[in-house]
Design an enzyme around this catalytic site. Sequence first.
Site, mmCIF file in Angstrom:
data_model
loop_
_atom_site.group_PDB
_atom_site.id
_atom_site.type_symbol
_atom_site.label_atom_id
_atom_site.label_comp_id
_atom_site.label_asym_id
_atom_site.label_seq_id
_atom_site.Cartn_x
_atom_site.Cartn_y
_atom_site.Cartn_z
ATOM 1 C CG HIS A 245 55.171 19.939 73.804
ATOM 2 N ND1 HIS A 245 55.805 20.337 75.069
ATOM 3 C CD2 HIS A 245 54.047 19.566 74.082
ATOM 4 C CE1 HIS A 245 54.773 19.817 75.841
ATOM 5 N NE2 HIS A 245 53.775 19.263 75.239
ATOM 6 N NE ARG A 246 49.235 20.516 73.091
ATOM 7 C CZ ARG A 246 49.789 19.766 72.104
ATOM 8 N NH1 ARG A 246 50.450 19.965 70.995
ATOM 9 N NH2 ARG A 246 48.863 18.525 72.064
ATOM 10 C CE LYS B 110 52.703 21.124 88.410
ATOM 11 N NZ LYS B 110 52.869 22.100 89.415
ATOM 12 C CB SER C 246 46.783 29.317 85.299
ATOM 13 O OG SER C 246 47.248 30.010 86.243
ATOM 14 C CE LYS D 131 49.583 30.271 82.974
ATOM 15 N NZ LYS D 131 50.417 30.720 83.929
ATOM 16 C CE LYS E 190 57.195 26.971 89.828
ATOM 17 N NZ LYS E 190 56.107 26.195 89.762
HETATM 18 N N1 GLU Z 1 52.708 27.915 90.548
HETATM 19 C C1 GLU Z 1 51.690 26.921 90.147
HETATM 20 C C2 GLU Z 1 52.416 25.622 90.058
HETATM 21 O O1 GLU Z 1 53.269 25.176 90.523
HETATM 22 C C3 GLU Z 1 50.858 27.477 89.276
HETATM 23 C C4 GLU Z 1 51.421 27.497 87.805
HETATM 24 C C5 GLU Z 1 50.384 28.280 86.714
HETATM 25 O O2 GLU Z 1 49.237 28.619 87.212
HETATM 26 O O3 GLU Z 1 50.956 28.708 85.615
HETATM 27 O O4 GLU Z 1 51.782 24.903 89.485
#
Ligand code: GLU
Length: 470
Positions: free
Chosen positions: A64-65, A93, A362, A69, A105
Amino acid sequence: MDHEPSFRESVDLMVDRAMNAIGLDQGTASAIKSCNSVLQVRFPVRIRNKIEVFTGWRAVHSDHRLPAKGGIRYAPYADQDEVEALAALMTYKCAIVNVPFGGSKGALLIDPAQYERDELELITRRFTLELVRKGFLSPATNVPAPDIGTGQREMAWMADTYKQLQPTDINYIACVTGKPVHHGGINGRVEATGRGVQYALQEFFRHPQDVAAANMQGTLEGKRIVVQGLGNVGYHAAKFLSEEDGAKITAIIERDGALINEEGLNVEDVYQHIIQHHSVKNFPGARFEENGKSVLEMECDILIPAALESQITLENADRIKARLIAEAANGPLTYGADEILHKRGVTILPDAYVNAGGVTVSYFEWIRNISHIRFGRMQRRHDEMRGHQVASMLETITGTKVAGHHRDSLARGADELDLVRSGLDDTMRTAYQEIREAFLEGDGIQDLRTASYVVAIRKIARTYLDVGVY
Ligand code: GLU
């Protein structure tokens, strides 16, 4: 509940609680909850004159965005269920800390300790090729980052592989975050998740009512903290909380046992010991406990699980004595454990909020990359000049000299690290305040985890309502 659901089911059950609390309609609820796509790749690499086939995944939970990430982990126990659960956590998150990204992920099924540096480079470059080819890695759509078993080095290899494949992409360096600073990374990214844990706890302790509800009082000063995992997240969180906030790290739990010292451990010394000996054993000035996991149950104020998922389960939840649990790892409590601890009145600061510092910084790195300029480059000297002007003006008005250290602090322009920390601190404070507000609405929102998911779901649902589903 008498059996443990899988990690992905556990996340979904926790999210369901929040969706029910706000009476979200079934259609929107399943649109939000479902994982949009999962890529599984198998690729061969010639290692020590033998061909080895590796398996990896990249899940996009939401777009949706964009970009979506989330980190990529290298672990010998990874599987698709885990990757999907972690991708879902990334969606929530990002929404909680107002980072305008979707959730993704990845994982590669590998024990990195079994391979040489050059072999890992070969494997990482080959994995990156698969991800790019299949459209699961680019600055605009899907941006990986470090996670368990990966770090700056792997991110640099990924960015370089992407650049070779897409030399005309002006934003190629933004295709991954968590890169080394001299390779397009940002100052403060390595410590970011641990720093975020510290800022989350600092904000919690700014609310005496919340502290009292967790059966504590006062500030972080002198609070007894047990940390599980002295990896990147646990190390930085424990170091900052003990060195800057005066908390006492009374136990550190590692893979091969735990160190206990009621007077407080020196985190840096323990960390250096682990680097030298690859073990916590024989660390001077602490009691060693072979059964590390049992130390999760030690009497303390704050427990920070900063290692792996599913550490506090139906089996040990009853025996946890901490007043507050700050989930620095992703998914350290199972759904059943969460229910038990909630009933027992333990306050839980959930993963989707507590460990969001990594993705927040990030986001800053990605902005730095697509804007092709370091934060502070334009203003730093200007701020410095204004500081000197103010100091000189004060001297003229008062007729007294401004002391050297006052002049220096007034005239110090913020550098990139100052700005990253300020942005992260602001993000963590604002997010907690939003979570707290949702929590105070009451009704079905009975804990901070449900409140966090309510905050996230409302934001995500709004994008579905605004844009529509087509
Ligand atoms: N692996 C980290 C997390 O679980 C960082 C993810 C990121 O920076 O995109 O939040």
